[in-house]
Design a protein around this motif. Sequence first.
Motif, PDB file in Angstrom:
ATOM      1  N   VAL A  41       0.766  -1.181   0.022  1.00 51.62           N
ATOM      2  CA  VAL A  41      -0.197   0.098  -0.340  1.00 51.62           C
ATOM      3  C   VAL A  41       0.972   1.127   0.057  1.00 51.62           C
ATOM      4  CG1 VAL A  41      -1.325   1.561   1.339  1.00 51.62           C
ATOM      5  CG2 VAL A  41      -2.001  -1.435   0.540  1.00 51.62           C
ATOM      6  N   ALA A  42       2.059   1.496   0.632  1.00 52.68           N
ATOM      7  CA  ALA A  42       2.836   2.721   0.574  1.00 52.68           C
ATOM      8  C   ALA A  42       3.361   3.091   0.091  1.00 52.68           C
ATOM      9  CB  ALA A  42       3.914   2.395   1.853  1.00 52.68           C
ATOM     10  N   GLY A  43       3.415   1.434  -1.289  1.00 51.26           N
ATOM     11  CA  GLY A  43       4.258   1.450  -2.106  1.00 51.26           C
ATOM     12  C   GLY A  43       3.142   1.781  -4.112  1.00 51.26           C
ATOM     13  N   PHE A  44       1.943   1.586  -3.360  1.00 48.90           N
ATOM     14  CA  PHE A  44       1.438   2.739  -4.080  1.00 48.90           C
ATOM     15  C   PHE A  44       0.899   3.988  -4.443  1.00 48.90           C
ATOM     16  CE2 PHE A  44       0.470  -2.006  -5.431  1.00 48.90           C
ATOM     17  CZ  PHE A  44      -0.323  -1.940  -7.086  1.00 48.90           C
ATOM     18  N   ALA A  45       0.422   4.003  -3.206  1.00 48.46           N
ATOM     19  CA  ALA A  45       0.393   5.674  -2.674  1.00 48.46           C
ATOM     20  C   ALA A  45       1.399   6.580  -2.504  1.00 48.46           C
ATOM     21  CB  ALA A  45       0.761   6.143  -0.531  1.00 48.46           C
ATOM     22  N   LEU A  46       3.176   5.432  -2.962  1.00 48.56           N
ATOM     23  CA  LEU A  46       4.541   6.903  -3.252  1.00 48.56           C
ATOM     24  C   LEU A  46       3.544   7.314  -4.836  1.00 48.56           C
ATOM     25  CD1 LEU A  46       7.675   5.892  -1.154  1.00 48.56           C
ATOM     26  CD2 LEU A  46       6.125   7.694  -0.568  1.00 48.56           C
ATOM     27  N   ALA A  47       3.573   6.155  -5.280  1.00 50.01           N
ATOM     28  CA  ALA A  47       3.578   5.914  -6.881  1.00 50.01           C
ATOM     29  C   ALA A  47       2.261   7.144  -6.985  1.00 50.01           C
ATOM     30  CB  ALA A  47       3.550   4.274  -7.494  1.00 50.01           C
ATOM     31  N   VAL A  48       1.501   7.164  -6.750  1.00 53.89           N
ATOM     32  CA  VAL A  48       0.538   7.778  -6.605  1.00 53.89           C
ATOM     33  C   VAL A  48       0.918   9.507  -6.710  1.00 53.89           C
ATOM     34  CG1 VAL A  48      -1.722   8.856  -6.100  1.00 53.89           C
ATOM     35  CG2 VAL A  48      -1.109   6.597  -6.545  1.00 53.89           C
ATOM     36  N   VAL A  49       1.513   9.501  -5.345  1.00 47.92           N
ATOM     37  CA  VAL A  49       2.746  10.896  -5.230  1.00 47.92           C
ATOM     38  C   VAL A  49       3.769  11.033  -6.961  1.00 47.92           C
ATOM     39  CG1 VAL A  49       3.886  12.202  -3.484  1.00 47.92           C
ATOM     40  CG2 VAL A  49       1.952  10.762  -3.511  1.00 47.92           C
ATOM     41  N   ALA A  50       4.393  10.407  -6.347  1.00 46.71           N
ATOM     42  CA  ALA A  50       5.210  10.929  -7.622  1.00 46.71           C
ATOM     43  C   ALA A  50       4.317  11.169  -9.362  1.00 46.71           C
ATOM     44  CB  ALA A  50       6.096   9.631  -8.181  1.00 46.71           C
ATOM     45  N   TYR A  51       3.513   9.506  -9.465  1.00 50.54           N
ATOM     46  CA  TYR A  51       3.537  10.182 -10.917  1.00 50.54           C
ATOM     47  C   TYR A  51       2.178  11.783 -11.271  1.00 50.54           C
ATOM     48  CZ  TYR A  51       4.393   5.967 -11.614  1.00 50.54           C
ATOM     49  OH  TYR A  51       5.548   4.907 -12.014  1.00 50.54           O
ATOM     50  N   GLY A  52       1.607  11.688  -9.794  1.00 52.16           N
ATOM     51  CA  GLY A  52       0.705  13.184  -9.816  1.00 52.16           C
ATOM     52  C   GLY A  52       1.891  14.445  -9.832  1.00 52.16           C
ATOM     53  N   LEU A  53       2.710  14.582  -9.130  1.00 54.67           N
ATOM     54  CA  LEU A  53       4.180  15.837  -9.239  1.00 54.67           C
ATOM     55  C   LEU A  53       4.594  15.824 -10.602  1.00 54.67           C
ATOM     56  CD1 LEU A  53       6.144  14.928  -6.366  1.00 54.67           C
ATOM     57  CD2 LEU A  53       4.709  16.440  -6.258  1.00 54.67           C
ATOM     58  N   PHE A  54       3.951  14.805 -11.472  1.00 55.92           N
ATOM     59  CA  PHE A  54       4.914  15.287 -12.798  1.00 55.92           C
ATOM     60  C   PHE A  54       3.623  15.766 -13.754  1.00 55.92           C
ATOM     61  CE2 PHE A  54       7.779  15.029 -16.486  1.00 55.92           C
ATOM     62  CZ  PHE A  54       8.771  14.869 -15.997  1.00 55.92           C
ATOM     63  N   TRP A  89      -1.271  11.220 -17.439  1.00 53.46           N
ATOM     64  CA  TRP A  89      -3.105  10.639 -16.503  1.00 53.46           C
ATOM     65  C   TRP A  89      -3.183   9.243 -16.155  1.00 53.46           C
ATOM     66  CZ3 TRP A  89      -5.686  12.930 -13.007  1.00 53.46           C
ATOM     67  CH2 TRP A  89      -5.592  14.052 -12.857  1.00 53.46           C
ATOM     68  N   VAL A  90      -2.667   8.772 -17.568  1.00 54.09           N
ATOM     69  CA  VAL A  90      -2.739   7.411 -17.643  1.00 54.09           C
ATOM     70  C   VAL A  90      -2.539   6.244 -16.399  1.00 54.09           C
ATOM     71  CG1 VAL A  90      -1.977   4.697 -18.915  1.00 54.09           C
ATOM     72  CG2 VAL A  90      -3.225   6.678 -19.429  1.00 54.09           C
ATOM     73  N   PRO A  91      -0.805   6.289 -16.522  1.00 54.09           N
ATOM     74  CA  PRO A  91      -0.259   5.503 -15.019  1.00 54.09           C
ATOM     75  C   PRO A  91      -0.508   6.240 -13.743  1.00 54.09           C
ATOM     76  CG  PRO A  91       1.757   7.524 -16.338  1.00 54.09           C
ATOM     77  CD  PRO A  91       0.184   7.327 -17.057  1.00 54.09           C
ATOM     78  N   VAL A  92      -1.377   7.548 -13.850  1.00 51.68           N
ATOM     79  CA  VAL A  92      -2.228   7.863 -12.290  1.00 51.68           C
ATOM     80  C   VAL A  92      -3.150   6.737 -12.071  1.00 51.68           C
ATOM     81  CG1 VAL A  92      -3.005  10.375 -11.091  1.00 51.68           C
ATOM     82  CG2 VAL A  92      -1.139  10.477 -12.572  1.00 51.68           C
TER      83      VAL A  92
END
Length: 503
Positions: free
Chosen positions: A351-364, A454-457
Motif C-alpha cells: 500500500v505504501a508503494g502504491f501511495a508513493l507511486a500516486v504522489v510521484a506520477y501526480g507531481l509530474f 494521466w494513464v499511469p496515475v
Amino acid sequence: MGTRAWALLFVLCGTIFLEGIDVAMMAVAIPTIRSDLGLSTGTAAWVMSGYVLGYAGFTLLGGRAADLLGRRRMFLLWLTVFLVFSGLGGFATEGWMLVVARFVTGVSAAFMTPAALSLITTSYAEGPQRNKALLVFAGTAAGGFSLGLVIGGLLTQLGWRWVFFAPVLLAGALLVPAVRLIPRQETPQQETVEQGASRQETAQQAPPSKTRRGFDLPGALTAAGAMLLAAYTVVRLEHGPHGWPLTAVSGAAALLLAAAFVAVERRSPDPLVRLGILRSGALVRADLGALLFVGAFFGFQFVVTLYMQELRGWSSLQTAIALVIMGCDMVLAPTLTPKLVARYGNARVIVAGFALAVVAYGLFLPVGMDWSYAAMFPTLIISGTAFALAYGPLTIAATDGVAEEEQGLAGGLLNTATQFGSAIGISAVTAVYGLASTGSGPEATLSAFRTALWVPVVMVVLGLSISALTLRADRQASAVSSVSASQTSANPAQRSGGMASRK
C-alpha cells in the motif's frame, strides 16, 4: 544465507537482470537500427512488439512446464536458446530476421523467467530467507531495465549490433555456474540450499518418482493462442481509431480461445492450470496489483522518454543518464524493503508503494516546456522508491502459500500479469497521446504529453484500491486468529475452574 545460497541467487537474479537489460537496450537502439537497415515504421514497431508477443504469449505455458518438465531443465535449455537467438539478431541484415530473433528471444524468456522464480521459491526456506531472496530478485529486475538504458546508449554509440551481442556474453557468464549450482534432480520434497551440498548429493542419488503427470496439450495450445491474441490486441491499441476494427476482431478471438481454454481445463485430468488456484483472493489481487503497478511504471517511463527526446531534444544517452536514478530500487529492494516487510507485513508495504507511486506520477502532471532536471528529480526518485516497496512484496504475495508443485504456475501467472501490464501501460499512453494530439507545435505536443500522463496515475490509483482490499482482508484474518487464540487459551482455564468447583 551461506555462500552457496548467495551464489545460486546471484545466477537466478542474473537472468531477470538479463531480461530487463535486454529490453531496455533495444528500446534505446531501435531508432539507430531502423536508420541503418532502412526499416519501415511498421517493421521497427514489430521488432519491439515481437518480444512482447513471445513473452506474454508463452509465459503461462513456461511456468507450468517448469513444474512438469523440471525447473533446472527448463532454465538451462531456454537460457541457451536466449543466448543463441540474441546472437543471431546481431547478425541480422533484414527486418524480418530481427522480428523472428526477438520473438524467439521473448519465448525463451517466457520459459526461463518463471523457472528462475520457481527455483527461488523452492530452494530457499519459506519466511525471511525466501522473502529476502525474492526482494533481491525483484530489485534486480527493475535495476536491469534502468541500467540497460544507460548501457544501451553507450553500446549504440559503438554499433547497434553490440546491443544483441552483449546479452550473449552475459547469458554465457550465467550459464556456466548455473550448470554447477542448480541441483540436477528436483524431488517432491526439494531441500533448501541452506541444508548443504551433501544432502543435495543424496537427493540426486534418490530414485526418481514413479508418479508422472501427463502434459495437457489442448490446454497448452488454447492458452498460447489466447495469450498471443490478447497480447496482439493490447499492442494494437497504440494504432488508434484507424486500427480498431482489427483490434476488436483479435480481442474477440482472444476471448473465444480463453473460453475454450477454461472448458478444456475443466475436463482435463491433468490440467495445465488448475483453475482452483484462481480462487485464492490474495494471489489474484497480487497479480492484478503487479499488472497495474508495472504497467504504470513502464507507461510513465515511456512518456517521460518521449518528452525528454522529442520535446526537449535530449540525446538517447542524456535521457538514459537522467532516468538512471529510477534504478535506486536495485539498492533499496534488498536493504530497506526486507526490514519494512518484517516489521509491517507485505500488505502495508505494498500500500505504501502504491501511495508513493500516486504522489510521484501526480507531481509530474503539470510538467512544463522548460522544466529543469531538478524539477523532475523528485518524481524520478520517488517512483524508483515506490517500485522498491511494491514490486518485491507483490512477488512474495503472488507465490506465498502456493504448493511447491505449483510454484512454476504461480510464477507464470505473475509474469503473465507483469508482461501484460507493461504492454497495456505503453500501449495505453501511446493511444491516449495519439488521441490528444489534435494540433501541431510544441504547446500541442506538451498538452498531449500531460493528457497521456494521466494513464499511469489512474493505474496506480486502481492498484492502491486493490491493495487496500488486501490490507483489509489481512486485518480481518488477524482479528479472527486473535479471537480464536483467546478462546483456545480461555477454555483450559474454564475447564480447570469447573473441575475445581466440582471437587
